[in-house]
Motif scaffolding. Structure first.
Motif, short mmCIF file in Angstrom:
data_model
loop_
_atom_site.label_atom_id
_atom_site.label_comp_id
_atom_site.label_asym_id
_atom_site.label_seq_id
_atom_site.Cartn_x
_atom_site.Cartn_y
_atom_site.Cartn_z
N TYR A 61 0.82 -1.21 0.00
CA TYR A 61 0.00 0.00 0.00
C TYR A 61 0.86 1.26 0.00
CZ TYR A 61 -4.13 -2.85 1.03
OH TYR A 61 -5.15 -3.77 0.98
N ARG A 62 0.49 2.19 -0.85
CA ARG A 62 1.26 3.42 -1.03
C ARG A 62 0.52 4.68 -0.59
NH1 ARG A 62 5.78 2.59 -0.47
NH2 ARG A 62 4.80 0.88 0.58
N ALA A 63 -0.80 4.68 -0.55
CA ALA A 63 -1.56 5.92 -0.33
C ALA A 63 -1.10 6.70 0.91
CB ALA A 63 -3.06 5.65 -0.29
N PRO A 64 -0.94 6.07 2.08
CA PRO A 64 -0.50 6.84 3.25
C PRO A 64 0.88 7.48 3.05
CG PRO A 64 -1.36 4.70 3.93
CD PRO A 64 -1.24 4.67 2.44
N ARG A 65 1.75 6.81 2.32
CA ARG A 65 3.09 7.34 2.07
C ARG A 65 3.04 8.48 1.05
NH1 ARG A 65 7.45 4.43 3.79
NH2 ARG A 65 6.96 2.57 5.00
N ILE A 66 2.17 8.36 0.08
CA ILE A 66 2.01 9.46 -0.89
C ILE A 66 1.51 10.70 -0.16
CG2 ILE A 66 0.75 10.26 -2.93
CD1 ILE A 66 0.65 7.26 -3.84
N LEU A 67 0.58 10.51 0.75
CA LEU A 67 0.06 11.64 1.53
C LEU A 67 1.18 12.32 2.33
CD1 LEU A 67 -2.38 13.34 2.28
CD2 LEU A 67 -2.88 11.68 4.09
N LYS A 68 2.08 11.54 2.90
CA LYS A 68 3.22 12.13 3.62
C LYS A 68 4.08 12.98 2.69
CE LYS A 68 3.67 8.69 7.26
NZ LYS A 68 4.49 7.66 7.88
N ASP A 69 4.30 12.50 1.46
CA ASP A 69 5.08 13.28 0.50
C ASP A 69 4.36 14.57 0.12
OD1 ASP A 69 7.25 11.54 0.43
OD2 ASP A 69 6.51 10.43 -1.32
N ILE A 70 3.06 14.49 -0.05
CA ILE A 70 2.27 15.68 -0.37
C ILE A 70 2.39 16.71 0.76
CG2 ILE A 70 -0.11 16.56 -0.62
CD1 ILE A 70 -0.73 13.84 -2.06
N GLU A 71 2.21 16.24 1.98
CA GLU A 71 2.30 17.14 3.14
C GLU A 71 3.69 17.77 3.25
OE1 GLU A 71 1.05 14.44 6.21
OE2 GLU A 71 -1.09 14.85 5.82
N GLU A 72 4.72 16.97 3.00
CA GLU A 72 6.09 17.49 3.07
C GLU A 72 6.31 18.59 2.04
OE1 GLU A 72 10.74 16.04 2.67
OE2 GLU A 72 9.18 15.05 1.48
N LEU A 73 5.91 18.34 0.79
CA LEU A 73 6.11 19.35 -0.25
C LEU A 73 5.26 20.59 0.01
CD1 LEU A 73 6.35 17.21 -3.51
CD2 LEU A 73 8.19 18.21 -2.16
N GLY A 74 4.07 20.40 0.55
CA GLY A 74 3.22 21.55 0.90
C GLY A 74 3.91 22.43 1.93
N GLU A 75 4.55 21.81 2.91
CA GLU A 75 5.27 22.57 3.95
C GLU A 75 6.51 23.25 3.39
OE1 GLU A 75 6.06 20.11 7.37
OE2 GLU A 75 3.96 19.46 7.48
N ILE A 76 7.29 22.52 2.61
CA ILE A 76 8.54 23.07 2.07
C ILE A 76 8.27 24.26 1.14
CG2 ILE A 76 10.49 22.61 0.52
CD1 ILE A 76 10.48 19.71 1.61
N TYR A 77 7.31 24.09 0.23
CA TYR A 77 7.09 25.08 -0.82
C TYR A 77 5.88 25.97 -0.57
CZ TYR A 77 10.52 22.37 -3.42
OH TYR A 77 11.67 21.71 -3.82
N GLY A 78 5.11 25.70 0.46
CA GLY A 78 3.92 26.50 0.74
C GLY A 78 2.79 26.27 -0.25
N PHE A 79 2.74 25.08 -0.83
CA PHE A 79 1.69 24.77 -1.80
C PHE A 79 0.34 24.59 -1.09
CE2 PHE A 79 5.14 22.49 -4.44
CZ PHE A 79 5.47 23.65 -5.10
N ASP A 80 -0.70 25.07 -1.74
CA ASP A 80 -2.06 24.88 -1.26
C ASP A 80 -2.63 23.60 -1.85
OD1 ASP A 80 -2.13 27.28 0.20
OD2 ASP A 80 -2.69 28.43 -1.58
N ASP A 81 -3.81 23.24 -1.39
CA ASP A 81 -4.50 22.08 -1.94
C ASP A 81 -4.76 22.27 -3.42
OD1 ASP A 81 -4.54 20.88 0.55
OD2 ASP A 81 -6.57 21.57 1.01
N ILE A 82 -4.77 21.19 -4.15
CA ILE A 82 -5.07 21.21 -5.59
C ILE A 82 -6.59 21.34 -5.74
CG2 ILE A 82 -4.95 19.90 -7.74
CD1 ILE A 82 -2.20 20.75 -6.67
N ASP A 83 -7.02 22.30 -6.55
CA ASP A 83 -8.46 22.48 -6.71
C ASP A 83 -8.97 21.99 -8.07
OD1 ASP A 83 -7.31 24.44 -8.26
OD2 ASP A 83 -8.43 26.10 -7.40
N HIS A 84 -8.06 21.57 -8.93
CA HIS A 84 -8.46 21.07 -10.25
C HIS A 84 -7.55 19.90 -10.61
CE1 HIS A 84 -9.79 20.95 -14.38
NE2 HIS A 84 -8.53 20.97 -14.76
N TYR A 85 -8.18 18.78 -10.95
CA TYR A 85 -7.42 17.59 -11.31
C TYR A 85 -7.61 17.28 -12.79
CZ TYR A 85 -6.71 16.77 -6.37
OH TYR A 85 -6.31 16.90 -5.07
N PRO A 86 -6.59 16.69 -13.41
CA PRO A 86 -6.74 16.27 -14.81
C PRO A 86 -7.93 15.32 -14.97
CG PRO A 86 -4.44 16.16 -14.14
CD PRO A 86 -5.25 16.43 -12.89
#
Length: 178
Positions: A61-86
């Motif tokens: 299972y990868r989903a929990p680990r992907i979420l950790k990467d998302i949270e890390e990049l959000g903190e590092i770069y100040g990214f907000d939630d994605i509001d539009h997906y392909p």
């Protein structure tokens, strides 16, 4: 089993996409990678909820680990939630839900084969070339055992569905390259 051989052309087509080359080259923009991770999270979370696997394979299972990467990049770069997906993300989710509704666990396992084996095999190259820690590419335990035990669930009759998964990945790569 010839599943890899039966899907090889679709695998290569996905790897040749501009976005896939950016992932491997190290030339990916942090926000684009962040958006990619968000897309992956949605797909993996759904797939991992729908597919039925033996408990001894839970390390895949990868989903929990992907979420950790998302949270890390959000903190590092100040990214907000994605509001539009392909659009391909919604199509993939809908397709997987259809497989589940039809009790086609083999179809769902074909998607896990494509996605999760991609992380197991090519993930270390991508991890070294993308922003952040890349915990989604880290697997607990002996990956050779995990791969061997997961392969026991696979068969050549899954080829068409595995090809469809490669097609969804190619569509996402194309959408992220725009």
């Amino acid at each position: 089993m010839e599943l890899k051989k039966l899907t090889w052309a679709h695998h290569q087509a996905a790897e040749r996409r501009k976005f896939a080359k950016q992932l491997i080259s190290g030339g990916i923009d942090p926000f684009t990678y962040y958006k990619f991770l968000n897309c992956q999270y949605i797909v993996y979370e759904m797939l991992e909820k729908l597919a039925i696997i033996p408990p001894n394979l839970n390390a895949i299972y990868r989903a929990p680990r992907i979420l950790k990467d998302i949270e890390e990049l959000g903190e590092i770069y100040g990214f907000d939630d994605i509001d539009h997906y392909p659009e391909s993300v919604g199509r993939c989710i809908s397709h997987m839900q259809g497989l589940s509704d039809a009790d086609d666990n083999d179809g769902l396992l074909a998607h896990m084969y494509v996605r999760h084996f991609g992380e197991l095999h090519g993930g270390q190259i991508i991890k070294a070339k993308t922003p952040g820690a890349g915990v989604m590419y880290e697997f607990e335990g002996d990956t050779k055992v995990l791969i061997a035990e997961f392969r026991e669930l696979l068969h050549d009759g899954m080829a068409d569905e595995a090809k469809r998964c490669f097609d969804f990945a190619s569509e996402l790569f194309d959408e992220l390259s725009k």
